[in-house]
Write a protein that holds these residues in place. Structure first.
Motif, PDB file in Angstrom:
ATOM      1  N   MET A 113      -1.504  -0.643   1.025  1.00 17.94           N
ATOM      2  CA  MET A 113      -0.155  -1.197   1.110  1.00 17.94           C
ATOM      3  C   MET A 113       0.300  -1.383   2.550  1.00 17.94           C
ATOM      4  O   MET A 113       0.914  -2.401   2.897  1.00 17.94           O
ATOM      5  N   ARG A 114      -0.002  -0.418   3.402  1.00 19.63           N
ATOM      6  CA  ARG A 114       0.375  -0.548   4.817  1.00 19.63           C
ATOM      7  C   ARG A 114      -0.393  -1.686   5.483  1.00 19.63           C
ATOM      8  O   ARG A 114       0.118  -2.320   6.413  1.00 19.63           O
ATOM      9  N   SER A 115      -1.601  -1.924   5.028  1.00 22.41           N
ATOM     10  CA  SER A 115      -2.428  -2.970   5.626  1.00 22.41           C
ATOM     11  C   SER A 115      -1.920  -4.375   5.302  1.00 22.41           C
ATOM     12  O   SER A 115      -2.339  -5.349   5.939  1.00 22.41           O
ATOM     13  N   TRP A 116      -1.016  -4.482   4.335  1.00 21.12           N
ATOM     14  CA  TRP A 116      -0.472  -5.786   3.967  1.00 21.12           C
ATOM     15  C   TRP A 116       0.916  -6.031   4.532  1.00 21.12           C
ATOM     16  O   TRP A 116       1.470  -7.128   4.365  1.00 21.12           O
ATOM     17  N   LYS A 117       1.478  -5.071   5.200  1.00 17.55           N
ATOM     18  CA  LYS A 117       2.838  -5.227   5.737  1.00 17.55           C
ATOM     19  C   LYS A 117       2.895  -6.365   6.759  1.00 17.55           C
ATOM     20  O   LYS A 117       3.676  -7.313   6.611  1.00 17.55           O
ATOM     21  N   GLU A 118       2.098  -6.307   7.799  1.00 18.02           N
ATOM     22  CA  GLU A 118       2.128  -7.334   8.845  1.00 18.02           C
ATOM     23  C   GLU A 118       1.623  -8.691   8.355  1.00 18.02           C
ATOM     24  O   GLU A 118       2.253  -9.727   8.656  1.00 18.02           O
ATOM     25  N   PRO A 119       0.508  -8.745   7.608  1.00 19.50           N
ATOM     26  CA  PRO A 119       0.044 -10.054   7.123  1.00 19.50           C
ATOM     27  C   PRO A 119       1.094 -10.805   6.312  1.00 19.50           C
ATOM     28  O   PRO A 119       1.225 -12.029   6.438  1.00 19.50           O
ATOM     29  N   MET A 120       1.880 -10.098   5.481  1.00 11.38           N
ATOM     30  CA  MET A 120       2.893 -10.768   4.680  1.00 11.38           C
ATOM     31  C   MET A 120       4.082 -11.194   5.533  1.00 11.38           C
ATOM     32  O   MET A 120       4.675 -12.258   5.297  1.00 11.38           O
ATOM     33  N   ALA A 143       9.477 -11.530  -2.141  1.00 12.93           N
ATOM     34  CA  ALA A 143       9.484 -10.523  -3.202  1.00 12.93           C
ATOM     35  C   ALA A 143       8.271  -9.604  -3.091  1.00 12.93           C
ATOM     36  O   ALA A 143       8.370  -8.387  -3.301  1.00 12.93           O
ATOM     37  N   ILE A 144       7.125 -10.173  -2.754  1.00 11.32           N
ATOM     38  CA  ILE A 144       5.907  -9.373  -2.574  1.00 11.32           C
ATOM     39  C   ILE A 144       6.094  -8.381  -1.424  1.00 11.32           C
ATOM     40  O   ILE A 144       5.755  -7.203  -1.542  1.00 11.32           O
ATOM     41  N   LYS A 145       6.633  -8.863  -0.325  1.00  7.40           N
ATOM     42  CA  LYS A 145       6.860  -7.986   0.833  1.00  7.40           C
ATOM     43  C   LYS A 145       7.804  -6.843   0.467  1.00  7.40           C
ATOM     44  O   LYS A 145       7.546  -5.675   0.784  1.00  7.40           O
ATOM     45  N   ASP A 146       8.883  -7.157  -0.238  1.00  2.00           N
ATOM     46  CA  ASP A 146       9.876  -6.141  -0.595  1.00  2.00           C
ATOM     47  C   ASP A 146       9.316  -5.149  -1.616  1.00  2.00           C
ATOM     48  O   ASP A 146       9.545  -3.936  -1.502  1.00  2.00           O
ATOM     49  N   GLN A 147       8.599  -5.655  -2.616  1.00  3.20           N
ATOM     50  CA  GLN A 147       8.051  -4.757  -3.636  1.00  3.20           C
ATOM     51  C   GLN A 147       6.939  -3.879  -3.078  1.00  3.20           C
ATOM     52  O   GLN A 147       6.761  -2.744  -3.523  1.00  3.20           O
ATOM     53  N   ASN A 148       6.192  -4.393  -2.128  1.00  4.11           N
ATOM     54  CA  ASN A 148       5.162  -3.588  -1.482  1.00  4.11           C
ATOM     55  C   ASN A 148       5.800  -2.409  -0.755  1.00  4.11           C
ATOM     56  O   ASN A 148       5.304  -1.277  -0.814  1.00  4.11           O
ATOM     57  N   HIS A 149       6.917  -2.671  -0.090  1.00  2.00           N
ATOM     58  CA  HIS A 149       7.655  -1.601   0.605  1.00  2.00           C
ATOM     59  C   HIS A 149       8.197  -0.582  -0.392  1.00  2.00           C
ATOM     60  O   HIS A 149       8.107   0.631  -0.170  1.00  2.00           O
ATOM     61  N   GLU A 150       8.732  -1.071  -1.503  1.00  4.77           N
ATOM     62  CA  GLU A 150       9.274  -0.181  -2.524  1.00  4.77           C
ATOM     63  C   GLU A 150       8.174   0.663  -3.160  1.00  4.77           C
ATOM     64  O   GLU A 150       8.361   1.864  -3.410  1.00  4.77           O
TER      65      GLU A 150
END
Length: 224
Positions: A113-120, A143-150
């Protein structure tokens, strides 16, 4: 696409076996203002609901992006270098369940999940610059960025109950995009956008399986 693993503290990303089971989505059962601790089973339900939603969103985003921007059947081709998260050790599916370490699965999911924060974040910034971009493409990416954080927040709560020794060590895979300096609508950038979503769809499917596996093996009352 190149990738490098950044380690903040030592950790072991080793886990053996991954079983699939069905999860039931739920909403939070413990309001933040109440000060109570949400039951672990409810946390897993929330995690599975979010991970399933992330996979659906990424699949829809990939389809819409391809329909909108593809200029031919072979315009978007898989990146020969694979996905940046290939650097993360993936647990085997058919190995002995008795060797599983739940801590490793939780750390692994956090790393994904952390590995997708910057790419998104970069994807959203880039897509905003594309000509005639559809609002639903951008809204799904946000929505993907926000749900990944959640989901990461829910995972941290799960970790605190499963094993209080699991701490936020910040491990992730660095995103490197050689095409970043090229025009946003250039073929290399467009293919980079496409392959990013393709890899995201793959990884969200893994996350969904991880959370279902953990629930099935940690929650005794789980119906799997």
């Amino acid at each position: 696409m190149a990738a490098a693993v950044v380690l903040a503290g030592q950790m072991l990303l080793r886990a053996h076996s991954l079983l699939l089971c069905k999860g039931v989505a739920s909403t939070p059962t413990c309001p933040l203002s109440s000060g109570c601790q949400e039951p672990l089973s409810a946390l897993f339900d929330r995690a599975i609901h979010l991970s399933t939603s992330l996979h659906s969103l990424s699949s829809e985003l990939l389809e819409k992006f391809e329909i909108k921007f593809s200029k031919g059947p072979k315009y978007f081709i898989p990146d020969i270098n694979g996905c940046h998260t290939d650097a993360i050790t993936i647990p085997g599916i058919h190995e002995e369940v008795t060797e599983i370490r739940y801590k490793d699965f939780i750390i692994l999911a956090s790393c994904f999940m952390r590995s997708w924060k910057e790419p998104m974040e970069l994807f959203i910034t880039g897509v905003k610059q594309l000509p005639n971009v559809q609002s639903d493409i951008l809204s799904k990416a946000v929505a993907i960025k926000d749900q990944n954080h959640e989901l990461l927040d829910v995972l941290e709560k799960i970790a605190s109950q499963v094993n209080p020794e699991i701490k936020d060590n910040g491990m992730y895979v660095v995103w490197i995009e050689p095409e970043h300096d090229m025009p946003v609508s250039s073929v290399p950038r467009m293919r980079s956008f496409y392959n990013r979503i393709r890899c995201l769809r793959r990884d969200t499917n893994k996350l969904d399986r991880f959370f279902k596996y953990l629930k099935c093996n940690i929650i005794e009352s789980a119906k799997c």
